[in-house]
Design an enzyme around this catalytic site. Structure first.
Site, PDB file in Angstrom:
ATOM      1  N   CYS A  83      39.084  -6.800 -85.149  1.00  0.00           N
ATOM      2  CA  CYS A  83      37.916  -7.158 -85.560  1.00  0.00           C
ATOM      3  C   CYS A  83      37.944  -8.371 -86.151  1.00  0.00           C
ATOM      4  CB  CYS A  83      37.182  -5.945 -86.160  1.00  0.00           C
ATOM      5  SG  CYS A  83      35.333  -6.516 -86.715  1.00  0.00           S
TER       6      CYS A  83
ATOM      7  N   CYS B 197      34.263 -11.260 -80.316  1.00  0.00           N
ATOM      8  CA  CYS B 197      33.850  -9.932 -80.773  1.00  0.00           C
ATOM      9  C   CYS B 197      34.673  -8.922 -80.019  1.00  0.00           C
ATOM     10  CB  CYS B 197      32.372  -9.718 -80.665  1.00  0.00           C
ATOM     11  SG  CYS B 197      31.997  -7.812 -80.899  1.00  0.00           S
TER      12      CYS B 197
END
Length: 265
Positions: free
Chosen positions: A192, A75
């Protein structure tokens, strides 16, 4: 059966599956525990202090329960904020996920690169420092997408997502004249881990072809280097999927390809 290392892969949701897929391909000998912090998803809706206060103690609980040999923070938001805190608090090796600005700028021919991430990732000082250090003269456009991660989650869960919704998030990445291939954006960094879930659709919707930079293969190489050479007799080990909300995933058929064909507990 060989003694398999355990790798814990952590994300706010399902985006880290795109990293998991590459790590599993590189290390089929490992046992995998994937943790989706869906009780706090999306991280972009929380302040930096809230994310740090959430992830650091949560990771302590996960380390105590699963005793991994290595942790992948799959992440960008968590990595840019929490990695230093995790490394200070715990002795297990951590591999993070940060925007792949250096390789993108090295590869760009037009010197126009866009970084597509969450609003939090693109505004963070960590990301701006990467640009200062590694842009190599490129014009870098930061695009903070408010909805693309959630769209990716919904599509993976089987919901219909419109082309228009994706294109709205994508369009600001494309800078320059569509008719002038030598002076328009030619490289987009996927900052992302959710975004590669939509990559096939983004390629079709893009106003012109670009080089899409996904950091997952580089992360997998780093993980394998840290673990050392796998056993010569590789045994396919197990896999489990955990949601911090304690919901039952019900996604076995969808998840199996990401786990390299393993049945997911």
């Amino acid at each position: 059966m060989t003694n398999s290392p355990t790798i814990l892969v952590f994300d706010s949701g399902l985006g880290g599956l795109t990293v998991l897929r590459e790590v599993v391909a590189a290390r089929p000998d490992a046992h995998y525990t994937y943790v989706a912090d869906d009780a706090f998803f999306p991280y972009g809706h929380h302040s930096e202090d809230e994310i740090i206060a959430r992830v650091v103690p949560l990771m302590g609980e996960l380390l105590g329960t699963h005793d991994p040999d290595l942790v992948v923070i799959a992440c960008n938001t968590a990595s840019t904020l929490v990695l230093s805190h995790l490394r200070a608090a715990y002795s297990v090796p951590f591999v993070g996920t940060v925007p792949a600005i250096k390789p993108a700028c090295a590869r760009s021919k037009t010197r126009r690169v866009s970084v597509l991430g969450t609003k939090g990732t693109v505004k963070r000082e960590y990301t701006k420092a990467l640009i200062r250090d590694f842009a190599q003269g490129c014009e870098v456009t930061l695009v903070g997408s408010p909805e693309l991660a959630s769209l990716a989650e919904r599509e993976l869960s089987g919901q219909a997502i419109s082309d228009g919704d994706i294109l709205t998030e994508l369009t600001p990445c494309f800078v320059g004249d569509a008719a002038d291939a030598g002076a328009r954006t030619d490289t987009v960094v996927l900052a992302c881990t959710h975004y590669p879930l939509l990559l096939d659709r983004m390629k079709k919707l893009a106003p012109w072809p670009v080089d899409w930079i996904d950091p997952a293969p580089a992360i997998a190489r780093r993980v394998s280097d840290l673990l050392g050479a796998p056993s010569s007799s590789i045994a396919l080990s197990g896999a489990e999927m955990i949601f911090t909300s304690n919901r039952v995933h019900g996604l076995s058929a969808t998840l199996t390809p990401f786990f390299g064909g393993r049945a997911v507990a």
